[in-house]
Design an enzyme around this catalytic site. Structure first.
Site, PDB file in Angstrom:
ATOM      1  N   GLU A   1      -5.566  -6.422  25.078  1.00  0.00           N
ATOM      2  CA  GLU A   1      -4.583  -5.338  25.181  1.00  0.00           C
ATOM      3  C   GLU A   1      -5.193  -4.091  25.828  1.00  0.00           C
ATOM      4  O   GLU A   1      -4.617  -3.007  25.763  1.00  0.00           O
ATOM      5  CB  GLU A   1      -4.012  -5.029  23.791  1.00  0.00           C
ATOM      6  CG  GLU A   1      -3.185  -6.197  23.241  1.00  0.00           C
ATOM      7  CD  GLU A   1      -2.586  -5.946  21.849  1.00  0.00           C
ATOM      8  OE1 GLU A   1      -1.430  -6.322  21.641  1.00  0.00           O
ATOM      9  OE2 GLU A   1      -3.280  -5.366  20.986  1.00  0.00           O
TER      10      GLU A   1
ATOM     11  N   SER B   1      -7.178   4.469  -1.691  1.00  0.00           N
ATOM     12  CA  SER B   1      -6.987   3.011  -1.673  1.00  0.00           C
ATOM     13  C   SER B   1      -8.268   2.224  -1.898  1.00  0.00           C
ATOM     14  O   SER B   1      -8.208   1.047  -2.261  1.00  0.00           O
ATOM     15  CB  SER B   1      -6.367   2.568  -0.347  1.00  0.00           C
ATOM     16  OG  SER B   1      -5.052   3.049  -0.245  1.00  0.00           O
TER      17      SER B   1
ATOM     18  N   HIS C   1      -9.948  -2.322   6.667  1.00  0.00           N
ATOM     19  CA  HIS C   1      -9.438  -1.127   5.987  1.00  0.00           C
ATOM     20  C   HIS C   1      -9.596  -1.316   4.474  1.00  0.00           C
ATOM     21  O   HIS C   1      -9.775  -2.434   3.998  1.00  0.00           O
ATOM     22  CB  HIS C   1      -7.962  -0.931   6.371  1.00  0.00           C
ATOM     23  CG  HIS C   1      -7.505   0.486   6.304  1.00  0.00           C
ATOM     24  ND1 HIS C   1      -6.493   0.899   5.471  1.00  0.00           N
ATOM     25  CD2 HIS C   1      -7.915   1.586   6.965  1.00  0.00           C
ATOM     26  CE1 HIS C   1      -6.288   2.196   5.633  1.00  0.00           C
ATOM     27  NE2 HIS C   1      -7.146   2.646   6.521  1.00  0.00           N
TER      28      HIS C   1
ATOM     29  N   PHE D   1      -4.810  -9.211  15.551  1.00  0.00           N
ATOM     30  CA  PHE D   1      -3.710  -9.006  16.481  1.00  0.00           C
ATOM     31  C   PHE D   1      -3.657  -7.629  17.122  1.00  0.00           C
ATOM     32  O   PHE D   1      -2.802  -7.377  17.950  1.00  0.00           O
ATOM     33  CB  PHE D   1      -2.385  -9.300  15.769  1.00  0.00           C
ATOM     34  CG  PHE D   1      -2.304 -10.700  15.252  1.00  0.00           C
ATOM     35  CD1 PHE D   1      -2.079 -11.757  16.126  1.00  0.00           C
ATOM     36  CD2 PHE D   1      -2.483 -10.973  13.908  1.00  0.00           C
ATOM     37  CE1 PHE D   1      -2.018 -13.061  15.659  1.00  0.00           C
ATOM     38  CE2 PHE D   1      -2.423 -12.274  13.430  1.00  0.00           C
ATOM     39  CZ  PHE D   1      -2.195 -13.327  14.312  1.00  0.00           C
TER      40      PHE D   1
ATOM     41  N   ASP E   1      -0.998   0.011  -4.724  1.00  0.00           N
ATOM     42  CA  ASP E   1      -2.281   0.606  -5.126  1.00  0.00           C
ATOM     43  C   ASP E   1      -2.072   2.023  -5.646  1.00  0.00           C
ATOM     44  O   ASP E   1      -2.781   2.488  -6.523  1.00  0.00           O
ATOM     45  CB  ASP E   1      -3.290   0.542  -3.983  1.00  0.00           C
ATOM     46  CG  ASP E   1      -2.734   1.021  -2.651  1.00  0.00           C
ATOM     47  OD1 ASP E   1      -1.524   1.344  -2.570  1.00  0.00           O
ATOM     48  OD2 ASP E   1      -3.509   1.078  -1.684  1.00  0.00           O
ATOM     49  N   HIS E   2      -1.074   2.718  -5.101  1.00  0.00           N
ATOM     50  CA  HIS E   2      -0.796   4.094  -5.511  1.00  0.00           C
ATOM     51  C   HIS E   2       0.562   4.492  -4.957  1.00  0.00           C
ATOM     52  O   HIS E   2       1.140   3.755  -4.162  1.00  0.00           O
ATOM     53  CB  HIS E   2      -1.873   5.055  -4.978  1.00  0.00           C
ATOM     54  CG  HIS E   2      -2.015   4.952  -3.472  1.00  0.00           C
ATOM     55  ND1 HIS E   2      -1.095   5.488  -2.608  1.00  0.00           N
ATOM     56  CD2 HIS E   2      -2.928   4.320  -2.706  1.00  0.00           C
ATOM     57  CE1 HIS E   2      -1.446   5.212  -1.368  1.00  0.00           C
ATOM     58  NE2 HIS E   2      -2.551   4.490  -1.392  1.00  0.00           N
TER      59      HIS E   2
ATOM     60  N   HIS F   1      -0.975  10.938  -1.040  1.00  0.00           N
ATOM     61  CA  HIS F   1      -0.673  10.006  -2.125  1.00  0.00           C
ATOM     62  C   HIS F   1      -0.135  10.806  -3.314  1.00  0.00           C
ATOM     63  O   HIS F   1      -0.323  12.017  -3.399  1.00  0.00           O
ATOM     64  CB  HIS F   1      -1.940   9.260  -2.563  1.00  0.00           C
ATOM     65  CG  HIS F   1      -2.543   8.412  -1.487  1.00  0.00           C
ATOM     66  ND1 HIS F   1      -3.730   7.747  -1.636  1.00  0.00           N
ATOM     67  CD2 HIS F   1      -2.113   8.124  -0.231  1.00  0.00           C
ATOM     68  CE1 HIS F   1      -4.004   7.079  -0.531  1.00  0.00           C
ATOM     69  NE2 HIS F   1      -3.049   7.300   0.337  1.00  0.00           N
TER      70      HIS F   1
ATOM     71  N   ASP G   1       0.846  -1.195   0.000  1.00  0.00           N
ATOM     72  CA  ASP G   1       0.000   0.000   0.000  1.00  0.00           C
ATOM     73  C   ASP G   1       0.885   1.250   0.000  1.00  0.00           C
ATOM     74  O   ASP G   1       1.675   1.457   0.923  1.00  0.00           O
ATOM     75  CB  ASP G   1      -0.934  -0.004   1.213  1.00  0.00           C
ATOM     76  CG  ASP G   1      -2.107   0.944   1.030  1.00  0.00           C
ATOM     77  OD1 ASP G   1      -1.887   2.113   0.653  1.00  0.00           O
ATOM     78  OD2 ASP G   1      -3.251   0.527   1.272  1.00  0.00           O
TER      79      ASP G   1
ATOM     80  N   HIS H   1       2.424   8.727   5.070  1.00  0.00           N
ATOM     81  CA  HIS H   1       1.470   9.761   5.516  1.00  0.00           C
ATOM     82  C   HIS H   1       2.015  10.519   6.724  1.00  0.00           C
ATOM     83  O   HIS H   1       1.810  11.722   6.874  1.00  0.00           O
ATOM     84  CB  HIS H   1       0.121   9.130   5.878  1.00  0.00           C
ATOM     85  CG  HIS H   1      -0.771   8.842   4.705  1.00  0.00           C
ATOM     86  ND1 HIS H   1      -1.106   9.809   3.769  1.00  0.00           N
ATOM     87  CD2 HIS H   1      -1.421   7.716   4.316  1.00  0.00           C
ATOM     88  CE1 HIS H   1      -1.918   9.270   2.859  1.00  0.00           C
ATOM     89  NE2 HIS H   1      -2.117   8.007   3.161  1.00  0.00           N
TER      90      HIS H   1
HETATM   91 ZN   LIG Z   1      -2.971   6.325   2.121  1.00  0.00          ZN
END
Ligand SMILES: [Zn+2]
Length: 538
Positions: A256, A136, A197, A307, A397-398, A500, A86, A360
């Site tokens: 957690e 995405s 996601h 996880f 993806d980008h 992106h 990604d 990012h």
């Molecule tokens: Zn992104």
């Protein structure tokens, strides 16, 4: 079908024997070459040129490329593995390659990541139907369904307005994973991001809003619920990633100490267990490293591993996980073990979801160390499958707005300041200075939150709450260790989150149908390569 075979054969011939002018005729053109002139002498090369290691290595590479044979029969790919880095644009691949090489004591530039050794590669146009630079959700839809769509929507076509549930129910798109399930193949999803996601969601869910991970509007079903309710075949067989919070009610706290997000009271982990009989049949739910390590795959046909409440950790920060979590390459190895039990084959999507997040946050260190781990996961797949029956496609993806700049000397640390050489290759003693009198790094960003020096901090997301706030523009880096995990690169345009980028990304392939990965193609083309090579549509 016949046309496909002929075209594809011509294509592979052209690729395999590109030095041979006869291949022109296979593409429907008559060769129109001048008669060789008997007086003409081949120009002989200087001995030193012929003996140059660059020359002989290049010659050997062409010889190896000419030996490539490809199984072109539709359906020959019993198994399909799609790896998605990604946000892994071309500059990320180059920088990750150099970093991986330098981690092994090499200069770095000459190193090859696992997937760069694959025989076929091409370029991919990533734009969404409504955006020059994509998100995405739209890109993952293109990869998974063969149809480009808008930014922000998952597996619904471009006529659907973002967030319009009613319209989305009229225009759903079927995915490669669903097609594989329907054919009796095993299916798997692995991601270091939340499994709800955009990219992993696009393997199984249909939603006019990528944000509906645990709560939807207008009568639509949220993304997490769609995962445990999937009706294609017997549902997804293997799920490993983050995103536990979307599966648990907000009244439940996980191991957690993080609360669930669901407001409808549903406990989807319990629903999954009920559907597949955890502890009764061959199904298992796990949520930490020890559970993962204790798995006996021989006795398991269904596996759900969540996880983390949200995304899994950056690879560089993984040691800090409270309950412990596996790496992307460990998940890939275990996942393949399970999927390979099905004699009818499998479809597996593996996403390195956090290369994107590192960028990012403006942390090349995080993005690149995750990209190196991604390459390790691809190596695991290459080592444990056969090119005879398994198509592996690796792509992004980008891209992101990270650049590799200046004229650093050969072998200069990729995360370092630009140090040039004297022309002979001898590095200068101090970093080069820009016209503002300040040193500068090889890697920087076109936009984002910009500079922060967080020392040994390995969680790049700490940048968002760091006291310096958005801090774009030039800084004095003279006394800053820019190779440290917590260093965040300078950025030109101030944005809370780096963006992106719109340029093409790469795609690499090995196995039956891999030769179709060639040239510059629209992103949705890659679905059709998988569908044809894997026989998913017949
Ligand atoms: Zn992104």
């Amino acid at each position: 079908m016949k046309r496909y075979n002929k075209l594809a054969t011509a294509f592979s011939l052209a690729l395999l024997a590109s030095a041979c002018s006869d291949s022109d005729s296979d593409r429907g053109r008559e060769p129109d070459l001048p008669e060789p002139d008997p007086e003409e002498q081949a120009l002989s090369l200087p001995q030193s040129q012929r003996e140059s290691s660059w020359f002989t290595a290049g010659e050997a590479a062409v010889d190896a490329a000419r030996q490539q044979t490809v199984n072109n029969t539709p359906g020959a790919a019993k198994n399909i593995i799609l790896f998605v880095g990604d946000g892994m644009g071309i500059s990320t691949v180059t920088a990750a390659r150099i970093l991986a090489g330098q981690q092994q004591g090499l200069d770095g530039e000459e190193y090859q990541l696992s997937f760069e050794k694959m025989p076929f590669a091409g370029l991919v146009k990533t734009y969404n139907t409504n955006q020059q630079t994509p998100d995405s959700a739209g890109t993952a839809t293109a990869l998974m369904t063969g149809v480009k769509t808008k930014a922000g929507v998952i597996n619904v076509d471009e006529t659907v307005a973002r967030g319009d549930c009613a319209a989305s129910l009229e225009r759903p798109l079927t995915t490669a994973l669903e097609l594989a399930e329907a054919k009796g193949k095993s299916t798997g999803i692995i991601s270091t991001a939340r499994i709800t996601h955009a990219t992993p969601a696009a393997t199984y869910a249909k939603s006019p809003e990528r944000g509906w991970e645990y709560k939807a509007e207008g009568g639509c079903v949220d993304i997490a619920a769609q995962l445990v309710e999937l009706t294609a075949g017997d549902g997804v067989d293997l799920v490993l990633g983050g995103g536990r919070r979307s599966f648990l009610p907000n009244t439940v706290t996980d191991l957690e100490g993080k609360a669930g997000k669901r407001e409808d009271g549903r406990n989807l982990v319990d629903e999954w267990r009920k559907r597949y009989g955890d502890g009764v049949t061959n199904a298992a739910y796990i949520e930490n490293q020890s559970g993962f390590d204790a798995l006996d795959i021989a006795g398991i046909d269904k596996l759900l591993g969540l996880f983390n409440a949200s995304h899994m950790h950056y690879e560089a920060d993984r040691v800090n996980d409270v309950a412990g979590e596996p790496s992307l390459s460990e998940m890939t190895a275990k996942g393949l073990e399970l999927l390979q039990k099905n004699n009818d084959g499998y479809f597996l999507m593996v996403e390195s979801g956090r290369i994107d997040h590192g960028h990012h946050a403006g942390s090349a260190y995080s993005a690149l160390t995750d990209a190196v781990e991604f390459a390790r996961a691809v190596q695991v797949a290459m080592d444990n499958t056969s090119a005879e029956d398994t198509l592996i496609i690796v792509t992004a993806d980008h891209s992101h707005v990270m650049t590799i700049a200046g004229y650093p000397t050969r072998g200069n640390p990729i995360l370092g300041k630009v140090v040039t050489n004297d022309g002979s290759g001898q590095p200068q003693e101090t970093p080069s200075l820009a016209d503002d009198g300040l040193p500068y790094t090889t890697l920087s960003y076109g936009n984002g939150a910009g500079y922060a020096n967080m020392g040994e901090e390995t969680d790049a997301d700490e940048r968002y709450t760091h006291s310096s706030g958005i801090d774009a523009g030039r800084k004095d880096l003279t006394h800053v260790d820019t190779t440290a995990p917590g260093y965040h690169q300078e950025a030109l345009v101030p944005l809370a989150s780096e963006s992106h980028a719109g340029e093409d990304v790469g795609v690499w392939a090995r196995g039956p149908g891999a030769h179709l990965v060639s040239g510059t193609n629209e992103q949705n083309y890659l679905f059709h390569v998988m569908a044809r090579a894997g026989g998913l549509l017949n």
